[in-house]
Scaffold this active site. Structure first.
Site, short mmCIF file in Angstrom:
data_model
loop_
_atom_site.label_atom_id
_atom_site.label_comp_id
_atom_site.label_asym_id
_atom_site.label_seq_id
_atom_site.Cartn_x
_atom_site.Cartn_y
_atom_site.Cartn_z
N ASN A 231 36.40 39.30 46.41
CA ASN A 231 35.01 39.29 45.93
C ASN A 231 35.03 39.46 44.41
O ASN A 231 36.10 39.61 43.80
CB ASN A 231 34.19 40.40 46.61
CG ASN A 231 32.70 40.23 46.40
OD1 ASN A 231 32.16 39.15 46.57
ND2 ASN A 231 32.01 41.28 45.98
N LYS A 232 33.87 39.42 43.82
CA LYS A 232 33.73 39.47 42.37
C LYS A 232 34.58 40.58 41.74
O LYS A 232 34.67 41.68 42.28
CB LYS A 232 32.24 39.69 42.04
CG LYS A 232 31.87 39.76 40.58
CD LYS A 232 32.37 38.61 39.76
CE LYS A 232 32.02 37.24 40.30
NZ LYS A 232 32.78 36.14 39.61
N ARG B 187 25.77 29.65 42.21
CA ARG B 187 26.99 30.45 42.41
C ARG B 187 26.75 31.31 43.65
O ARG B 187 25.66 31.33 44.21
CB ARG B 187 27.38 31.27 41.18
CG ARG B 187 26.32 31.77 40.27
CD ARG B 187 25.44 32.84 40.85
NE ARG B 187 26.18 33.90 41.50
CZ ARG B 187 25.70 34.72 42.41
NH1 ARG B 187 24.43 34.61 42.81
NH2 ARG B 187 26.42 35.65 42.97
N GLY B 188 27.81 32.01 44.07
CA GLY B 188 27.74 32.74 45.33
C GLY B 188 28.33 31.84 46.42
O GLY B 188 27.93 30.68 46.57
N ALA B 189 29.29 32.39 47.18
CA ALA B 189 30.11 31.56 48.07
C ALA B 189 29.29 30.69 49.04
O ALA B 189 29.48 29.47 49.08
CB ALA B 189 31.11 32.44 48.82
N ARG C 295 35.35 25.00 42.24
CA ARG C 295 35.73 26.41 42.07
C ARG C 295 36.76 26.74 43.15
O ARG C 295 36.62 26.28 44.28
CB ARG C 295 34.51 27.34 42.17
CG ARG C 295 33.56 27.19 40.97
CD ARG C 295 32.50 28.27 40.95
NE ARG C 295 33.02 29.54 40.49
CZ ARG C 295 32.33 30.68 40.54
NH1 ARG C 295 31.12 30.70 41.05
NH2 ARG C 295 32.85 31.80 40.08
N GLN D 188 25.72 39.18 37.13
CA GLN D 188 25.02 38.82 38.38
C GLN D 188 24.20 39.99 38.92
O GLN D 188 23.16 39.79 39.54
CB GLN D 188 26.02 38.39 39.46
CG GLN D 188 26.69 37.04 39.21
CD GLN D 188 28.03 37.21 38.52
OE1 GLN D 188 28.25 38.16 37.78
NE2 GLN D 188 28.93 36.27 38.73
N ASP E 169 33.95 36.20 48.95
CA ASP E 169 34.24 34.78 48.72
C ASP E 169 35.30 34.25 49.66
O ASP E 169 35.40 33.05 49.88
CB ASP E 169 34.69 34.56 47.27
CG ASP E 169 33.49 34.66 46.34
OD1 ASP E 169 33.06 35.79 46.07
OD2 ASP E 169 32.97 33.61 45.94
O1 MRU Z 1 31.22 34.08 40.51
P1 MRU Z 1 30.15 34.18 41.56
O2 MRU Z 1 28.84 34.66 41.03
O3 MRU Z 1 30.02 32.90 42.35
O4 MRU Z 1 30.69 35.29 42.55
C1 MRU Z 1 29.90 35.62 43.65
C2 MRU Z 1 30.42 36.76 44.42
O5 MRU Z 1 31.45 37.31 44.15
C3 MRU Z 1 29.61 37.13 45.62
O6 MRU Z 1 29.69 38.50 45.87
C4 MRU Z 1 30.16 36.38 46.84
O7 MRU Z 1 30.21 35.00 46.57
C5 MRU Z 1 29.35 36.61 48.06
S1 MRU Z 1 27.75 35.87 47.94
C6 MRU Z 1 26.96 36.10 49.41
#
Ligand code: MRU
Length: 346
Positions: A248-249, A59-61, A96, A197, A238
């Site tokens: 973002n999250k 996970r993470g963009a 996603r 996270q 994201d």
């Molecule tokens: O649902 P996730 O864990 O994929 O969400 C991730 C985030 O919101 C991060 O902050 C974002 O992807 C940036 S990662 C460098």
């Protein structure tokens, strides 16, 4: 378990995702099991990679984008026609919806196919996406670190670290670069419900680096801002829309509001692959809805009363006016808005 790869691009003792040297499998660190277990999955089809993205093994963009690029390498090995490859790529794209890095990486790989790349060239393109992300994070970190004062207490939300990227991290890259430049930095990490996270991943990464980190529950940030105990906030993203709105999250918007109310900077750190100039503003960003059992249950056990529902949007949008600056590898956008983004658009 160390990365089961002889030469990981992440250049760290762990890596979110790597392509095996024979280009026949993707190694994915199962982030759902961290920090208690460090286990790598070996995935041999693009469908397995798509499932790994959807189920948040990775996970993470930026890490999702890299995983999808490697997924296209596996898809091209199997597909017997352009149509079949297109269908497998579409499966990766759908895994996603919010992180635009995913679509960006799949499209870049498909245009490589269109240009006639053979299998080794395609694998090299995917590795180049990965390498470029690590380099971008180093640049982002160096630029962002200039805005971190010595002795600062920094709030971050979710995990925008090495685990969320090709390596080093975006928001955590800023913190790492500040520490590497000799500054004393303390981090407060929002736990980031419902997926934890911050509690599981950000705390794990920073603790391994010896960077002081403490966990806050998501509702605590206001208390610490009100006490003057937070100097700045830095998060990842994201998707960044053309007008500078930032997805973002879930919970990030609340942090940005608190930072503004308490006159503290709120920074966003992201590679250019997160910028979506085709998206006019935050209201056009697709927001992922995940299963409500992530809210109502702890593991397999229901903790909410029977018969009561829940909401589970995975992301929120922070309007550009609340963002003090965006750090990208192309430069710093400050003030945040369309003009600043277009000025860096090559
Ligand atoms: O649902 P996730 O864990 O994929 O969400 C991730 C985030 O919101 C991060 O902050 C974002 O992807 C940036 S990662 C460098």
């Amino acid at each position: 378990m160390p990365v089961p790869h002889p030469d990981p691009i992440s250049a760290a003792s762990y890596s979110a995702v790597e392509l095996c040297p024979e280009n026949d499998a993707v190694l994915m660190l199962d982030q759902r099991r961290l920090p208690s277990e460090e286990v790598y999955e070996r995935l041999t089809t693009s469908t397995e990679v798509a499932r790994g993205i959807a189920d948040m093994v990775v996970r993470g963009a930026p890490a999702i984008g890299i995983a999808a690029a490697y997924g296209v390498v596996l898809a091209a090995r199997r597909a017997k026609s352009r149509d079949e490859l297109g269908a497998l790529a579409a499966e990766l794209r759908r895994a996603r919806p919010t992180a635009v890095n995913l679509m960006w990486a799949v499209d870049r790989m498909l245009s490589c196919v269109e240009r006639g790349a053979d299998a080794p060239a395609l694998a090299e393109e995917a590795r180049e996406i990965h390498r470029a992300d690590v380099l971008a994070n180093r640049c982002i970190g160096a630029l962002g670190a200039e805005r971190v004062p010595d002795g600062a207490t920094v709030l971050t939300h979710c995990n925008a670290g090495a685990l969320a990227t090709g390596g080093y991290g975006t928001a955590l890259g800023v913190i790492r670069a500040a520490v590497e430049s000799g500054k004393r930095v303390r981090v407060l990490a929002d736990e980031t419900r419902p997926y934890w996270q911050g509690l599981r991943l950000t705390a794990w990464e920073l603790h391994q680096d010896g960077i002081p980190v403490e966990i806050l529950t998501d509702g605590m940030a206001g208390f610490f801002f009100s006490k003057g105990a937070i100097d700045l906030a830095v998060v990842g993203s994201d998707r960044i829309a053309k007008n500078g709105d930032v997805a973002n999250k879930i919970g990030t918007y609340s942090v940005a509001c608190l930072a503004r109310l308490h006159d503290r900077p709120f920074y966003v750190a992201a590679p250019w692959s997160t910028v979506d100039l085709g998206c006019p503003g935050g209201s056009a960003i697709p927001i992922e809805e995940r299963s409500i059992t992530e809210i109502t249950h702890l593991g397999d056990r229901r903790i909410a009363p029977e018969g009561v529902g829940a909401r589970n949007p995975g992301f929120d949008v922070t309007p550009a006016r609340l963002v003090s600056a965006i750090f990208t590898e192309r430069g710093v956008i400050d003030p945040v808005g369309e003009a600043g983004l277009l000025a860096l658009d090559a």
